[in-house]
Design a protein around this motif. Structure first.
Motif, mmCIF file in Angstrom:
data_model
loop_
_atom_site.group_PDB
_atom_site.id
_atom_site.type_symbol
_atom_site.label_atom_id
_atom_site.label_comp_id
_atom_site.label_asym_id
_atom_site.label_seq_id
_atom_site.Cartn_x
_atom_site.Cartn_y
_atom_site.Cartn_z
ATOM 1 N N VAL A 185 0.833 -1.207 0.000
ATOM 2 C CA VAL A 185 0.000 0.000 0.000
ATOM 3 C C VAL A 185 0.868 1.258 0.000
ATOM 4 O O VAL A 185 0.611 2.212 -0.750
ATOM 5 C CB VAL A 185 -0.942 0.003 1.220
ATOM 6 C CG1 VAL A 185 -1.622 1.363 1.369
ATOM 7 C CG2 VAL A 185 -1.990 -1.093 1.083
ATOM 8 N N ALA A 186 1.910 1.274 0.849
ATOM 9 C CA ALA A 186 2.798 2.444 0.920
ATOM 10 C C ALA A 186 3.505 2.673 -0.412
ATOM 11 O O ALA A 186 3.618 3.808 -0.882
ATOM 12 C CB ALA A 186 3.811 2.254 2.042
ATOM 13 N N ALA A 187 3.970 1.576 -1.018
ATOM 14 C CA ALA A 187 4.657 1.691 -2.310
ATOM 15 C C ALA A 187 3.702 2.199 -3.380
ATOM 16 O O ALA A 187 4.072 3.027 -4.227
ATOM 17 C CB ALA A 187 5.230 0.339 -2.718
ATOM 18 N N GLN A 188 2.448 1.734 -3.352
ATOM 19 C CA GLN A 188 1.453 2.182 -4.329
ATOM 20 C C GLN A 188 1.154 3.668 -4.165
ATOM 21 O O GLN A 188 1.046 4.408 -5.155
ATOM 22 C CB GLN A 188 0.163 1.374 -4.176
ATOM 23 C CG GLN A 188 -0.924 1.767 -5.178
ATOM 24 C CD GLN A 188 -2.196 0.954 -5.005
ATOM 25 O OE1 GLN A 188 -2.188 -0.107 -4.365
ATOM 26 N NE2 GLN A 188 -3.287 1.424 -5.562
ATOM 27 N N ALA A 189 1.044 4.111 -2.904
ATOM 28 C CA ALA A 189 0.747 5.525 -2.642
ATOM 29 C C ALA A 189 1.877 6.426 -3.150
ATOM 30 O O ALA A 189 1.625 7.446 -3.798
ATOM 31 C CB ALA A 189 0.526 5.737 -1.149
ATOM 32 N N LEU A 190 3.116 6.047 -2.862
ATOM 33 C CA LEU A 190 4.252 6.847 -3.326
ATOM 34 C C LEU A 190 4.307 6.859 -4.848
ATOM 35 O O LEU A 190 4.631 7.880 -5.460
ATOM 36 C CB LEU A 190 5.554 6.277 -2.754
ATOM 37 C CG LEU A 190 5.747 6.427 -1.232
ATOM 38 C CD1 LEU A 190 7.034 5.733 -0.791
ATOM 39 C CD2 LEU A 190 5.792 7.893 -0.830
ATOM 40 N N GLY A 191 3.972 5.711 -5.462
ATOM 41 C CA GLY A 191 3.982 5.639 -6.915
ATOM 42 C C GLY A 191 2.929 6.534 -7.540
ATOM 43 O O GLY A 191 3.189 7.205 -8.542
ATOM 44 N N LEU A 205 3.888 14.927 3.628
ATOM 45 C CA LEU A 205 3.574 13.800 4.508
ATOM 46 C C LEU A 205 2.073 13.534 4.582
ATOM 47 O O LEU A 205 1.623 12.392 4.458
ATOM 48 C CB LEU A 205 4.129 14.060 5.912
ATOM 49 C CG LEU A 205 3.834 12.976 6.957
ATOM 50 C CD1 LEU A 205 4.485 11.656 6.553
ATOM 51 C CD2 LEU A 205 4.341 13.415 8.329
ATOM 52 N N GLN A 206 1.277 14.590 4.776
ATOM 53 C CA GLN A 206 -0.160 14.406 4.921
ATOM 54 C C GLN A 206 -0.797 13.911 3.625
ATOM 55 O O GLN A 206 -1.727 13.095 3.649
ATOM 56 C CB GLN A 206 -0.822 15.708 5.375
ATOM 57 C CG GLN A 206 -2.257 15.535 5.865
ATOM 58 C CD GLN A 206 -2.377 14.551 7.011
ATOM 59 O OE1 GLN A 206 -1.656 14.645 7.995
ATOM 60 N NE2 GLN A 206 -3.286 13.601 6.892
ATOM 61 N N SER A 207 -0.296 14.385 2.478
ATOM 62 C CA SER A 207 -0.819 13.929 1.193
ATOM 63 C C SER A 207 -0.566 12.438 0.997
ATOM 64 O O SER A 207 -1.412 11.707 0.470
ATOM 65 C CB SER A 207 -0.161 14.716 0.047
ATOM 66 O OG SER A 207 -0.498 16.083 0.116
ATOM 67 N N ILE A 208 0.608 11.986 1.443
ATOM 68 C CA ILE A 208 0.939 10.558 1.344
ATOM 69 C C ILE A 208 -0.009 9.738 2.214
ATOM 70 O O ILE A 208 -0.544 8.712 1.789
ATOM 71 C CB ILE A 208 2.403 10.316 1.763
ATOM 72 C CG1 ILE A 208 3.368 11.004 0.789
ATOM 73 C CG2 ILE A 208 2.700 8.822 1.838
ATOM 74 C CD1 ILE A 208 4.808 10.977 1.220
#
Length: 227
Positions: A185-191, A205-208
């Motif tokens: 999930v974290a990798a998908q969000a950053l992508g 940070l908050q947008s992530i």
């Protein structure tokens, strides 16, 4: 183009105690239950659940963790989990307890601005003698250290790691402590945001976190429809 949000000071974030007061006002019959779900020599994890009236199924939950080398680590981890739970319940932004060690405080900023630049300036005096020995070239690490001592650069690697740890804790909390799912999930969000780990900062940070929350919510909705 959206206007870039200015970084906040630690004091600008809401305190967990204030969220508890708001909860008591909006949900006078609600219950906030905190439990320690994991404790090792290195870390501790707390889980907080909010229940409405006499219900046995929580309306929302939140997790908080701290390393054992931090001061008051048990109390801070417990309070952190409460804040995360109440953020979901009340739709609040990040708390002071969550941003501690990440966002700068106003006192620290004031000290840095008022510091006498003359005191920070390094003065060297040449030796009056003479020698044929050439000075030994400094390594890159030594040069960086000299710049840090003179206040010309700042080592922000620890701040970046603190931000990534914050994202990791947040993702784990909403993924039910499923580490593999949290990583994906974290990798998908950053992508989706086109942000690398090195680009993570206090401004995005908050947008992530919002993107991570959206991804998990969408996945949960798809599971509910499938059932």
């Amino acid at each position: 183009m959206a206007q870039q949000q200015m970084p906040k000071f630690l004091e600008d974030y809401v305190k967990v105690d204030d969220l508890i007061k708001k909860m008591n006002k909006e949900y006078p019959e609600g219950r906030l239950v905190t439990e320690m779900i994991e404790k090792t020599a290195d870390m501790v994890v707390f889980k907080t659940s909010f229940f409405e009236k006499d219900t046995v199924v929580p309306k929302c939950t939140g997790h908080g963790s701290k390393q054992s080398n931090e001061r008051d680590w048990l109390e801070k981890a417990e309070q952190k989990s409460r804040g995360r739970c109440l953020r979901v319940l009340l739709g609040s932004e990040a708390t002071v307890e969550e941003m501690e060690g990440i966002a700068p405080s106003k006192d620290q900023s004031s000290v840095q601005k008022n510091e006498d630049p003359v005191k920070k300036q390094k003065v060297t005096y040449k030796y009056e003698g003479y020698t044929n020995d050439k000075p030994k070239p400094k390594t890159l690490d030594e040069k960086v250290k000299d710049l840090e001592d003179e206040g010309l650069v700042t080592d922000i690697s620890h701040k970046t790691q603190a931000l990534m740890d914050n994202i990791k804790d947040f993702t784990l909390s909403i993924c039910g402590n499923d580490l593999d799912k949290a990583k994906l999930v974290a990798a998908q969000a950053l992508g989706e945001l086109h942000i690398t780990k090195n680009d993570v900062n206090i401004n995005n940070l908050q947008s992530i976190k919002d993107t991570i929350q959206d991804i998990v919510s969408l996945q949960n909705n798809e599971v509910d429809k499938g059932e």
